[in-house]
Design a protein around this motif. Sequence first.
Motif, short mmCIF file in Angstrom:
data_model
loop_
_atom_site.label_atom_id
_atom_site.label_comp_id
_atom_site.label_asym_id
_atom_site.label_seq_id
_atom_site.Cartn_x
_atom_site.Cartn_y
_atom_site.Cartn_z
N SER A 11 0.80 -1.22 0.00
CA SER A 11 0.00 0.00 0.00
C SER A 11 0.83 1.27 0.00
O SER A 11 0.29 2.37 0.06
N GLN A 17 1.65 5.70 9.10
CA GLN A 17 0.41 5.55 8.34
C GLN A 17 -0.16 4.14 8.48
O GLN A 17 -1.38 3.98 8.54
N SER A 20 -2.28 3.79 11.60
CA SER A 20 -3.52 4.55 11.48
C SER A 20 -4.52 3.86 10.56
O SER A 20 -5.71 3.76 10.87
N VAL A 21 -4.02 3.36 9.43
CA VAL A 21 -4.91 2.70 8.47
C VAL A 21 -5.49 1.42 9.06
O VAL A 21 -6.68 1.14 8.90
N ILE A 22 -4.69 0.67 9.77
CA ILE A 22 -5.17 -0.58 10.36
C ILE A 22 -6.23 -0.29 11.43
O ILE A 22 -7.22 -1.01 11.54
N GLN A 23 -6.06 0.77 12.20
CA GLN A 23 -7.05 1.13 13.22
C GLN A 23 -8.37 1.53 12.59
O GLN A 23 -9.43 1.21 13.11
N VAL A 24 -8.33 2.23 11.48
CA VAL A 24 -9.53 2.75 10.84
C VAL A 24 -10.28 1.66 10.07
O VAL A 24 -11.50 1.58 10.13
N ARG A 25 -9.56 0.81 9.38
CA ARG A 25 -10.20 -0.21 8.53
C ARG A 25 -10.21 -1.55 9.24
O ARG A 25 -9.18 -2.19 9.41
N LEU A 26 -11.38 -1.97 9.67
CA LEU A 26 -11.52 -3.22 10.40
C LEU A 26 -11.07 -4.42 9.57
O LEU A 26 -10.53 -5.38 10.10
N SER A 27 -11.28 -4.35 8.27
CA SER A 27 -10.88 -5.47 7.42
C SER A 27 -9.37 -5.67 7.43
O SER A 27 -8.88 -6.79 7.32
N LEU A 28 -8.61 -4.60 7.62
CA LEU A 28 -7.15 -4.71 7.66
C LEU A 28 -6.63 -5.22 8.99
O LEU A 28 -5.50 -5.67 9.08
N ARG A 30 -7.67 -7.85 10.35
CA ARG A 30 -7.62 -9.30 10.24
C ARG A 30 -6.34 -9.79 9.59
O ARG A 30 -5.88 -10.89 9.86
#
Length: 59
Positions: A11, A17, A20-28, A30
């Motif tokens: 990505s 980053q 932050s992205v992992i916290q925001v996107r629940l699918s990530l 996993r």
Amino acid sequence: MFKILVLQALSNLSDDQAGSVIQVRLSLMRLPGLSLSEKVPDAKPNRLLKKALAHRLWS
């Protein structure tokens, strides 16, 4: 942790980053095997793992 590095590479994310992205996107969450109740690692472990991998690969 290694899966987070793979996510960063795919990505084009910095260490900060990625967290932050992992916290925001629940699918990530996993991908690295985190549950909703677990804390996402901050940037420092990512940097240390990158440094250790680079040392092993190039030493």
